[in-house]
Design an enzyme around this catalytic site. Structure first.
Site, short mmCIF file in Angstrom:
data_model
loop_
_atom_site.label_atom_id
_atom_site.label_comp_id
_atom_site.label_asym_id
_atom_site.label_seq_id
_atom_site.Cartn_x
_atom_site.Cartn_y
_atom_site.Cartn_z
N ILE A 129 1.05 2.33 7.32
CA ILE A 129 0.96 3.16 8.53
C ILE A 129 2.33 3.34 9.17
O ILE A 129 2.71 4.45 9.57
CB ILE A 129 -0.04 2.52 9.52
CG1 ILE A 129 -1.46 2.53 8.93
CG2 ILE A 129 -0.02 3.26 10.86
CD1 ILE A 129 -2.48 1.71 9.71
N SER A 152 -6.22 -1.70 16.79
CA SER A 152 -7.19 -1.52 15.70
C SER A 152 -8.57 -1.34 16.34
O SER A 152 -8.82 -1.85 17.44
CB SER A 152 -7.21 -2.79 14.83
OG SER A 152 -8.36 -2.80 14.02
N TYR A 207 -7.35 -12.23 14.97
CA TYR A 207 -6.78 -10.88 14.77
C TYR A 207 -7.48 -9.87 15.68
O TYR A 207 -6.82 -9.09 16.38
CB TYR A 207 -6.91 -10.47 13.31
CG TYR A 207 -6.49 -9.04 13.02
CD1 TYR A 207 -5.15 -8.71 12.87
CD2 TYR A 207 -7.43 -8.01 12.89
CE1 TYR A 207 -4.76 -7.39 12.60
CE2 TYR A 207 -7.06 -6.71 12.62
CZ TYR A 207 -5.72 -6.40 12.48
OH TYR A 207 -5.33 -5.10 12.22
N LYS A 234 -5.78 -7.66 18.80
CA LYS A 234 -5.82 -6.20 18.88
C LYS A 234 -6.48 -5.74 20.19
O LYS A 234 -6.15 -4.68 20.71
CB LYS A 234 -6.53 -5.62 17.65
CG LYS A 234 -5.74 -5.83 16.35
CD LYS A 234 -4.38 -5.14 16.37
CE LYS A 234 -3.54 -5.35 15.14
NZ LYS A 234 -2.26 -4.64 15.14
N THR A 248 -4.39 0.77 2.90
CA THR A 248 -3.04 0.21 2.76
C THR A 248 -3.16 -1.16 2.08
O THR A 248 -4.28 -1.68 1.93
CB THR A 248 -2.35 -0.02 4.13
OG1 THR A 248 -3.07 -1.03 4.82
CG2 THR A 248 -2.28 1.24 4.96
N1 NAP Z 1 -4.78 -0.72 7.35
C1 NAP Z 1 -5.76 -0.74 8.24
O1 NAP Z 1 -6.95 -0.54 7.94
C2 NAP Z 1 -5.42 -1.00 9.69
C3 NAP Z 1 -6.44 -0.77 10.64
C4 NAP Z 1 -6.16 -0.98 11.98
C5 NAP Z 1 -4.92 -1.41 12.37
N2 NAP Z 1 -3.96 -1.65 11.44
C6 NAP Z 1 -2.65 -2.11 11.93
O2 NAP Z 1 -1.65 -1.23 11.45
C7 NAP Z 1 -0.41 -1.93 11.34
C8 NAP Z 1 0.20 -1.65 9.97
O3 NAP Z 1 -0.68 -2.07 8.97
P1 NAP Z 1 -0.70 -1.43 7.51
O4 NAP Z 1 -2.12 -1.36 7.10
O5 NAP Z 1 0.12 -0.21 7.48
O6 NAP Z 1 0.00 -2.61 6.67
P2 NAP Z 1 0.87 -2.59 5.32
O7 NAP Z 1 0.63 -1.37 4.51
O8 NAP Z 1 0.63 -3.91 4.70
O9 NAP Z 1 2.37 -2.51 5.88
C9 NAP Z 1 2.86 -3.52 6.70
C10 NAP Z 1 4.33 -3.26 6.98
O10 NAP Z 1 4.77 -4.17 7.98
C11 NAP Z 1 5.81 -5.02 7.44
N3 NAP Z 1 5.59 -6.33 8.04
C12 NAP Z 1 4.63 -7.23 7.79
N4 NAP Z 1 4.77 -8.30 8.58
C13 NAP Z 1 5.84 -8.07 9.37
C14 NAP Z 1 6.50 -8.79 10.39
N5 NAP Z 1 6.12 -10.02 10.76
N6 NAP Z 1 7.57 -8.23 11.00
C15 NAP Z 1 8.01 -7.01 10.62
N7 NAP Z 1 7.44 -6.29 9.65
C16 NAP Z 1 6.36 -6.81 9.03
C17 NAP Z 1 5.68 -4.92 5.92
O11 NAP Z 1 6.91 -5.06 5.21
P3 NAP Z 1 7.53 -6.52 4.81
O12 NAP Z 1 6.57 -7.15 3.89
O13 NAP Z 1 8.86 -6.19 4.18
O14 NAP Z 1 7.69 -7.26 6.10
C18 NAP Z 1 5.22 -3.46 5.79
O15 NAP Z 1 6.31 -2.57 5.89
C19 NAP Z 1 -0.74 -3.40 11.61
O16 NAP Z 1 -0.39 -3.69 12.96
C20 NAP Z 1 -2.24 -3.48 11.45
O17 NAP Z 1 -2.81 -4.49 12.24
C21 NAP Z 1 -4.17 -1.45 10.10
#
Ligand code: NAP
Length: 281
Positions: free
Chosen positions: A48, A173, A186, A190, A221
């Site tokens: 995201i 979220s 978690y 949120k 993701t």
């Molecule tokens: N996917 C869903 O269904 C969903 C739904 C609701 C909310 N969200 C929220 O959306 C956000 C992004 O999630 P995503 O699904 O896009 O995850 P993702 O595809 O796993 O990407 C996570 C990104 O954040 C980086 N990251 C992880 N831990 C970190 C940290 N401690 N500090 C800085 N960077 C960090 C990772 O790179 P590195 O490994 O290099 O650090 C990667 O670039 C999160 O806040 C999550 O809670 C996701």
């Protein structure tokens, strides 16, 4: 009358008419709606956060991507540059104060200020019950998900308030509204972000800084792979939230560009759900 209409149509639709700024989102256009703005996005080397960085850059912003691993930062910057977008990157573990400080120093030195802060970094080290979570797990989740956006923003504030039309977008979220069992702390982190958005919006309104929150549903993701690959879970999710399909990271990006744009200049303190269809929230 017909001539007047033809004239109006000609002015509006002539090829000489400059393209709408929104059309710039399909390619690099220095005159994009976010042209010359600087956007800092945490957790933005994939998923995201990356989709948001890409969209803001396509809309004209200079973007700074960051995450924990240098190779991911390099790869994300290369991908954006390949597309002709303006991007820099730096390692920043959102939960580490020294990393946040280095990031702030870098953007201050390179750009003199920041217009947009998007806090996408989020973690969930536990699948289990709230009361089964160790203190370490609580600390990690609260440090990265809740405290880091506030602490980073506090450091960036002097560089944002002088820009005039700054915008902050936090990433919560749907589980912040309707908890998913086994994602206890978690879910709670949120929910806290929904409140952080409201409080910061009130506190920062006099400084001309708007604060809103993206609230994604289930987005495909790496972070959510355990969930979106589990058919039974997806069925439950559909029943719980009314979800019609699994979202894509790009589904979350346009709303963030809009929230940063002048079109959203009278919008602050809002938690905006991007979850397909969520009648129960
Ligand atoms: N996917 C869903 O269904 C969903 C739904 C609701 C909310 N969200 C929220 O959306 C956000 C992004 O999630 P995503 O699904 O896009 O995850 P993702 O595809 O796993 O990407 C996570 C990104 O954040 C980086 N990251 C992880 N831990 C970190 C940290 N401690 N500090 C800085 N960077 C960090 C990772 O790179 P590195 O490994 O290099 O650090 C990667 O670039 C999160 O806040 C999550 O809670 C996701």
């Amino acid at each position: 009358m017909l001539r007047t209409l033809a004239f109006v149509h000609g002015v509006l639709f002539s090829p000489r008419t400059p393209p709408s700024v929104r059309m710039s989102s399909t390619g690099v256009d220095k005159k994009g709606v976010l042209a010359d703005k600087v956007a800092l996005i945490t957790g933005s080397t994939q998923g995201i956060g990356f989709a948001i960085a890409q969209r803001l850059a396509r809309d004209g912003a200079h973007v700074v991507v960051s995450s924990r691993k240098q190779e991911n930062v390099d790869q994300a910057v290369a991908l954006l540059k390949e597309e002709g977008l303006i991007a820099k990157g730096m390692v920043c573990h959102a939960g580490k104060a020294e990393d946040r400080d280095k990031l702030v120093t870098m953007v201050a030195d390179q750009y003199g200020g920041v217009d947009f802060l998007i806090c996408a970094a989020g973690v969930n080290p536990l699948v289990g019950s709230t009361l089964g979570a160790s203190e370490q797990v609580w600390d990690k989740i609260l440090d990265v998900n809740v405290k880091s956006p506030a602490l980073l923003l506090a450091k960036l504030l002097p560089y944002m308030e002088k820009r005039g039309s700054s915008s902050v977008v936090l990433v919560s979220s749907v589980t912040g509204y309707v908890p998913v069992p086994k994602l206890g702390p978690y879910n709670i982190s949120k929910t806290a972000l929904l409140g952080l958005t409201k409080t910061l919006a009130v506190e920062l309104a006099p400084k001309g800084i708007r604060v809103n929150c993206l609230v994604p549903g289930l987005i495909k993701t790496d972070f959510s792979h355990i969930l979106h690959e589990d058919e039974a879970f997806k069925k439950d999710f559909k029943n719980l939230y009314g979800m019609q399909r699994t979202g894509q990271p790009e589904d979350c990006a346009g709303i963030v560009s809009f929230l940063c744009s002048p079109d959203a200049s009278y919008i602050t303190g809002e938690n905006i759900i991007v979850a397909g269809f969520s009648p129960k929230l």
